[in-house]
Design an enzyme around this catalytic site. Structure first.
Site, PDB file in Angstrom:
ATOM      1  N   ARG A   1       0.786  -1.224   0.000  1.00  0.00           N
ATOM      2  CA  ARG A   1       0.000   0.000   0.000  1.00  0.00           C
ATOM      3  C   ARG A   1       0.826   1.286   0.000  1.00  0.00           C
ATOM      4  NH1 ARG A   1      -4.580   0.399   4.138  1.00  0.00           N
ATOM      5  NH2 ARG A   1      -2.931   0.056   5.653  1.00  0.00           N
ATOM      6  N   ASP A   2       2.148   1.208  -0.015  1.00  0.00           N
ATOM      7  CA  ASP A   2       2.944   2.434  -0.084  1.00  0.00           C
ATOM      8  C   ASP A   2       4.193   2.201  -0.926  1.00  0.00           C
ATOM      9  OD1 ASP A   2       4.558   4.735   2.239  1.00  0.00           O
ATOM     10  OD2 ASP A   2       3.556   5.106   0.338  1.00  0.00           O
ATOM     11  N   LEU A   3       4.028   1.526  -2.062  1.00  0.00           N
ATOM     12  CA  LEU A   3       5.166   1.276  -2.935  1.00  0.00           C
ATOM     13  C   LEU A   3       5.541   2.557  -3.673  1.00  0.00           C
ATOM     14  CD1 LEU A   3       4.012  -2.136  -4.413  1.00  0.00           C
ATOM     15  CD2 LEU A   3       5.976  -1.775  -2.905  1.00  0.00           C
TER      16      LEU A   3
ATOM     17  N   ASN B   1      10.885   3.661  -1.184  1.00  0.00           N
ATOM     18  CA  ASN B   1      10.749   2.464  -0.360  1.00  0.00           C
ATOM     19  C   ASN B   1      11.393   1.243  -0.999  1.00  0.00           C
ATOM     20  OD1 ASN B   1       9.451   3.767   1.658  1.00  0.00           O
ATOM     21  ND2 ASN B   1       7.388   3.189   1.019  1.00  0.00           N
TER      22      ASN B   1
ATOM     23  N   THR C   1       1.453   7.418  -0.514  1.00  0.00           N
ATOM     24  CA  THR C   1       2.163   8.565  -1.063  1.00  0.00           C
ATOM     25  C   THR C   1       1.471   9.033  -2.341  1.00  0.00           C
ATOM     26  OG1 THR C   1       4.223   7.700  -0.182  1.00  0.00           O
ATOM     27  CG2 THR C   1       4.384   9.422  -1.875  1.00  0.00           C
TER      28      THR C   1
END
Length: 810
Positions: free
Chosen positions: A75-77, A81, A116
């Protein structure tokens, strides 16, 4: 939460959690340190290399697909990261927003925790977190690829809300509008990932990875640009009344066609599912004659196997055109799992090929893609690897291969492991086996005796254990290298033959007999059993090492180096092979490479003396006696428990003709080991033969004569058991030279060289050969041997096993 999510995952492209703990009330966790920084930092340099961008994203996508299979969404690739290790390999990190797919609870959504902007999917910003699917991560992967190729994310805005609104209301820009030179297929892949509707994206991260890899391989991708029907569907959603009227008219005429299409589609899916259930990848075979990859034999079997399996039902055969990382050809766990992931196959077929006295021998091993389930083993003999022989192999194995994949797979499947050795089934015998193997690696007399006791204890607990007998045989014969003991030698032979009688196809039993024959000097028999261990399914690098030692004893250090290099390919190989590699280079007369290998051995295994003893040996061969003494004085105090260290001291003084010190050293060795023949010593110097020469030189001829007769009797008895043992023949040559029987000495020396003795430098320095050192025939024998060694050296043994093939066989 991040630690719990990441720690549940085990994948080479996911940053691992090493420890979760608390220090002085402050909770913390530690991760692998990624020395290459983040993908965000590396992105500018990658934008000009689209293939590298796609290669990195394909690996990331495989990692994300693995996380999805484990039930976790990231959910935050985003590029920040994704970390890079020292080799530039990508690692997915920061699972702070990770969500278990089947969990009901979630973090409170806010602008700081939901992801993001620029990389999150529209549904992630608009809808409830519980409704998210793997499609959200697929959107982020597409945004990362877009960013890598163009230098910016798909959507830009003055602030986060503006970016979110853009992504929700507008389609993503086409890749080629920002990068005119971009490939059309890459544009299609990006567009499919960045679709606003989750269901129109790739069905899974695995499908996306497949398309990326197809692009890398120059094959047609599955994704297609938005088709006219898809455009019509979108128009219909904006104009429902008109679309409904048109649809009613169209449905009447299309019903029959639609039903037929669906039927064919379902049939195709059923066929693909059945073929996937029987999908087999074929690795390059291992040619046991040269320790190299044999692509041609693997191709012949694949060509014959495809129609045979197709005649039984849906199936898929994938011929691997490149050997995977850490390829050994034995079908070990690493190469099987790697191949299974790369080819998406259910099972992996590996094999060996070699020429023997009974013709061509092909051994096949079928293993499930998890590397744990042994599904089948076949050994087929023939003449040549032609179409007819390949068909013979398939006739014998095809039915079994086809039905070997009948067993269920997946996390709940029960592995179909081969029958486990009884020695590992009970705690007492298992503890004894493990203790014995650890002690055996220390190579001192005390530890080897303890290892023997441990293996004997395992046999008492489990008398049917093949591995306990095989390791006991290796321990007993290893003990004889350290100090001769006929009782232990007989015990070693007895239990090794018992093991092979009880289990003729057991690889460890063959390795045990290989060790016995090596000790006896029956090097061709040792080589045969080492090769049979591989044919029987031995996946350890130890089998490679024993085969290499047999080739060295047979006078082919060039071939031995090939096998040792192949053993080193394994990531679990022991570093003490460096010393044996050094011995091979020294035998070939390449002292520089030998010194490098000995220094590596001393560095990697400082607990063993072989590395610095090899350096002493090199100095002796060059006649640099004082330099050899200096190395010995510097290191010997640490290794008083190793007989080989004391042997080297005697060797130095003997070759340098320091008779007083040599007599003292050899008397101590003879006192501790009266039957010592120098088996583990450079130069094959029997203690009694050395003393005979030293005592003769000092005028004690009576004692010297007795020693000579004892040496001659013992070596003659050993020669009767192994007529082609080069070391025994060499010792007899030295003994006959001391007895002034020049003809016998020269004959034995020539026979020793014919059997595999290759050291031409030691006889020139060895005092035992002083009586014939000026004989022209002696000089000629050594000159011819030196020329032969030079020819072997010119062949330049390969530094590693060949891992690629010029022609793509797939």
């Amino acid at each position: 939460r991040e630690a719990e999510a990441a720690a549940s995952l085990d994948h080479p492209n996911i940053l691992p959690i090493h420890e979760v703990s608390e220090s002085e009330g402050l909770p913390f966790f530690t991760m692998k340190y990624a020395t290459g920084g983040s993908l965000q930092q590396a992105a500018p340099a990658l934008s000009a290399e689209p293939r590298e961008c796609v290669r990195l994203l394909a690996k990331l996508t495989r990692a994300v697909a693995y996380a999805h299979r484990e039930g976790i969404l990231h959910r935050d690739l985003k590029p920040g990261n994704i970390l890079l290790d020292g080799r530039g390999e990508p690692l997915v990190s920061d699972f702070g927003l990770a969500k278990w797919i089947d969990a009901n609870s979630d973090l409170t959504r806010s602008l700081t925790v939901f992801g993001t902007p620029g990389y999150i999917a529209p549904e992630q910003a608009q809808g409830p977190a519980a409704a998210l699917t793997p499609a959200a991560d697929i959107y982020s992967l597409g945004a990362i690829l877009f960013d890598l190729l163009t230098g910016r994310p798909p959507f830009l805005g003055e602030h986060a809300l503006a970016v979110i609104r853009e992504a929700a209301e507008k389609p993503a820009p086409k890749l080629r509008t920002l990068l005119r030179a971009a490939d059309r297929d890459l544009e299609t892949i990006c567009a499919k990932c960045l679709e606003r509707e989750p269901r129109t994206r790739y069905r899974s991260a695995s499908d996306l990875a497949d398309d990326l890899e197809r692009w890398l391989e120059g094959r047609t991708i599955v994704a297609r640009p938005v088709s006219p029907p898809a455009q019509l569907w979108r128009w219909a959603r904006r104009n429902p009344t008109l679309a409904g009227a048109l649809a009613v008219c169209a449905i009447i005429g299309a019903t029959a066609l639609l039903r037929e299409t669906r039927r064919l589609h379902l049939l195709g899916e059923v066929y693909e599912a059945q073929a996937q259930a029987r999908s087999i990848a074929i690795l390059p075979f291992l040619n046991l004659d040269n320790a190299e990859a044999d692509f041609a034999s693997a191709e012949s079997v694949a060509v014959a196997l495809r129609p045979a399996l197709a005649g039984m039902g849906p199936s898929r055969i994938v011929l691997v055109p490149h050997a995977p990382a850490h390829w050994t050809g034995t079908g070990n766990v690493d190469e099987v799992r790697s191949t299974g992931r790369q080819t998406d196959s259910r099972a992996i077929l590996s094999g060996t090929v070699r020429r023997a006295q009974d013709g061509l021998r092909v051994s096949l091993h079928l293993t499930s893609a998890n590397g744990a389930d042994a599904l089948g083993h076949w050994l087929v003999k023939g003449r040549d690897m032609d179409r007819e022989f390949a068909a013979t192999i398939v006739r014998q194995a095809a039915t079994d291969i086809y039905h070997a994949t009948d067993a269920p797979t997946g996390p709940d499947a029960v592995p179909r492991l081969p029958a486990q050795d009884p020695g590992w089934k009970t705690e007492a015998s298992r503890a004894s086996l493990n203790a014995g193997r650890l002690l055996l690696d220390r190579r001192t007399i005390v530890d080897t005796d303890r290892a023997i006791a441990s293996f004997e204890a395992a046999i008492r607990v489990e008398p049917r254990s093949i591995e306990a007998r095989s390791y006991l045989a290796m321990a007993c014969i290893g003990r004889n290298f350290l100090r001769a003991d006929p009782v232990l030698a007989d015990r070693a032979t007895e239990v090794a033959r018992e093991a092979l009688t009880l289990a003729p196809d057991n690889p460890t039993a063959h390795r045990g007999l290989c060790a016995i024959y090596t000790f006896m000097g029956r090097n061709r028999d040792a080589l045969e059993h080492g090769l049979r261990a591989l044919e029987a399914g031995d996946t350890s690098e130890r089998a490679f090492g024993q085969i290499a030692y047999a080739w060295k004893q047979l006078g082919r250090p060039d071939k031995a180096i090939r096998w040792l290099m192949a053993a080193k390919v394994s990531p679990t190989q022991p570093a003490d092979y460096e010393a044996l590699i050094g011995d091979c280079w020294a035998a070939l007369g390449d002292d520089e490479k030998a010194a490098d290998s000995y220094e590596a051995a001393a560095r990697f295994r400082p607990d063993l003396p072989e590395g610095w003893l090899g350096l002493c040996h090199l100095k002796l061969l060059r006649g640099e006696f004082e330099a050899a003494r200096a190395i010995f004085r510097e290191r010997s105090a640490e290794f008083t428990a190793f007989p080989v260290a004391r042997q080297m001291q005697a060797h130095i003084e003997f070759f340098s003709r320091n008779d007083a010190e040599a007599v003292r050293a050899y008397r101590e060795l003879h006192r501790d080991d009266p039957l010592g023949t120098g088996r583990q010593q450079y130069g094959a110097i029997s203690y009694r033969a050395a003393l005979a020469r030293l005592l003769t030189h000092s005028g004690q001829s009576t004692d010297a004569l007795q020693f000579l007769e004892e040496c001659r009797a013992q070596d003659s008895a050993e020669l009767a058991q192994a007529p082609e043992n080069p070391e025994t023949l060499y010792r007899l040559a030295a003994t006959e030279a001391l007895r002034a029987d020049h003809e016998s000495a020269l004959n034995y020396l020539a026979a020793s060289i014919a059997s595999g003795w290759i050291d031409y430098r030691s006889p020139r320095l060895d005092p035992r050969f002083d009586a014939i050192s000026n004989d022209p025939r002696f000089t000629r024998i050594l000159h011819d041997l030196a020329a032969h060694v030079a020819d072997l050296r010119q062949q330049q043994p390969a530094g590693q096993v060949a891992l690629t093939k010029e022609k793509d066989l797939q």
